[in-house]
Motif scaffolding. Structure first.
Motif, PDB file in Angstrom:
ATOM      1  N   ASN A  83    -134.413 135.385 -10.996  1.00  0.00           N
ATOM      2  CA  ASN A  83    -133.813 136.568 -11.604  1.00  0.00           C
ATOM      3  C   ASN A  83    -133.045 137.329 -10.528  1.00  0.00           C
ATOM      4  O   ASN A  83    -133.246 137.104  -9.326  1.00  0.00           O
ATOM      5  N   GLU A 154    -128.567 134.581 -14.395  1.00  0.00           N
ATOM      6  CA  GLU A 154    -128.161 135.727 -15.222  1.00  0.00           C
ATOM      7  C   GLU A 154    -126.705 136.113 -14.925  1.00  0.00           C
ATOM      8  O   GLU A 154    -126.082 136.826 -15.709  1.00  0.00           O
ATOM      9  N   ILE A 163    -135.218 140.041 -18.089  1.00  0.00           N
ATOM     10  CA  ILE A 163    -134.304 138.932 -17.786  1.00  0.00           C
ATOM     11  C   ILE A 163    -133.154 139.031 -18.781  1.00  0.00           C
ATOM     12  O   ILE A 163    -133.378 139.047 -19.991  1.00  0.00           O
ATOM     13  N   VAL A 185    -139.541 134.345 -10.025  1.00  0.00           N
ATOM     14  CA  VAL A 185    -139.181 135.702 -10.439  1.00  0.00           C
ATOM     15  C   VAL A 185    -139.585 136.673  -9.329  1.00  0.00           C
ATOM     16  O   VAL A 185    -140.555 136.455  -8.604  1.00  0.00           O
ATOM     17  N   MET A 248    -138.592 132.225 -17.875  1.00  0.00           N
ATOM     18  CA  MET A 248    -138.376 133.324 -16.929  1.00  0.00           C
ATOM     19  C   MET A 248    -138.807 134.664 -17.509  1.00  0.00           C
ATOM     20  O   MET A 248    -139.354 135.510 -16.799  1.00  0.00           O
ATOM     21  N   GLN A 249    -138.593 134.862 -18.818  1.00  0.00           N
ATOM     22  CA  GLN A 249    -139.046 136.115 -19.449  1.00  0.00           C
ATOM     23  C   GLN A 249    -140.563 136.232 -19.389  1.00  0.00           C
ATOM     24  O   GLN A 249    -141.109 137.280 -19.030  1.00  0.00           O
TER      25      GLN A 249
END
Length: 261
Positions: A83, A154, A163, A185, A248-249
């Protein structure tokens, strides 16, 4: 009667000067190490990651940022992603990952920074008419040679709380080279366990304003959580993108649950 500038503080100026001196010393040390191992002529990519990690840790430290691995970051070969919260992400990611950074080819021509980027084995991307497909091909070639690459999917920075929608075009490189996607992350956390509002570099903030905010920040820790690697076998680019987005979230939510008060 003389008036000092609003917000001027001798203590603050001294602290900033000290940090800038530390950063300059780190850069000079990096240039000397690069010279010693012959990285300006032909970067020895097999040896470089440990030098880059040491340099990046010192660079983050010169800004007063301590880098902590919440879980040990395994040094796997693959396409690494993270991220994106701040320009500070570069030394943070560089501290924990064995991957080489991507850069536009023209940065290689810059004085000092271009030399350092070249010596650090940066992958300089030739952009043809903004075609991400050609960039993915160049990355895949590099991955096939056994070297890892890292980028921020991103494509822009955030305030660190979420994210954003990730752009999956470059993930094609992992599919083509048949290497795992290794995500991590990052969270920047104050001493009191709250998410830092001073480290994120996004919105209308200028680089100068951001640099001052970071220099004036004290006791911030960059926590890094590596996520389980994703095997791209049998996945289309859009399936891999969706999977990574969710991955990733969930990873950022887990990291926040573990390090924030």
């Amino acid at each position: 009667m003389s008036h000092s500038k609003p917000g001027f503080s001798l203590k603050k100026q001294f602290s900033r000067s000290k940090q800038i001196a530390g950063m300059t010393t780190t850069m000079a040390g990096g240039l000397r190490a690069a010279q010693r191992i012959g990285a300006f002529k032909n970067p020895p990519r097999e040896k470089l990651p440990r030098y880059i990690q040491a340099f990046c840790r010192k660079m983050a430290g010169s800004f007063g940022i301590k880098v902590v691995e919440v879980e040990p970051v395994q040094q796997h070969h693959g396409l690494w992603v993270s991220n994106h919260v701040s320009w500070m992400d570069i030394p943070v990611v560089g501290t924990v990952s064995p991957a080489f950074f991507l850069s536009k080819a023209e940065i290689g021509e810059w004085p000092v920074f271009g030399k350092l980027a070249y010596a650090a084995g940066t992958v300089f991307i030739q952009r043809g008419s903004g075609d991400a497909g050609s960039v993915a091909t160049q990355i895949a070639d590099f991955l096939r040679k056994g070297f890892s690459v890292v980028f921020f999917p991103e494509a822009t920075t955030t305030d660190g709380t979420k994210i954003k929608r990730i752009h999956g075009k470059l993930l094609q490189a992992a599919i083509d080279a048949d290497v795992p996607v290794q995500a991590m992350v990052i969270a920047y956390v104050n001493k009191d366990g709250s998410l830092s509002k001073d480290l994120p570099y996004y919105g209308k903030l200028t680089m100068k304003q951001s640099l001052k905010k970071v220099l004036d920040t004290k006791n911030v820790t960059a926590y890094v959580l590596p996520l389980k690697a994703i095997d791209p076998k049998g996945l289309s680019k859009s399936e891999l993108t969706d999977l990574l987005q969710k991955h990733m979230q969930e990873g950022l939510a887990e990291l926040h649950a573990r390090v924030l008060n």
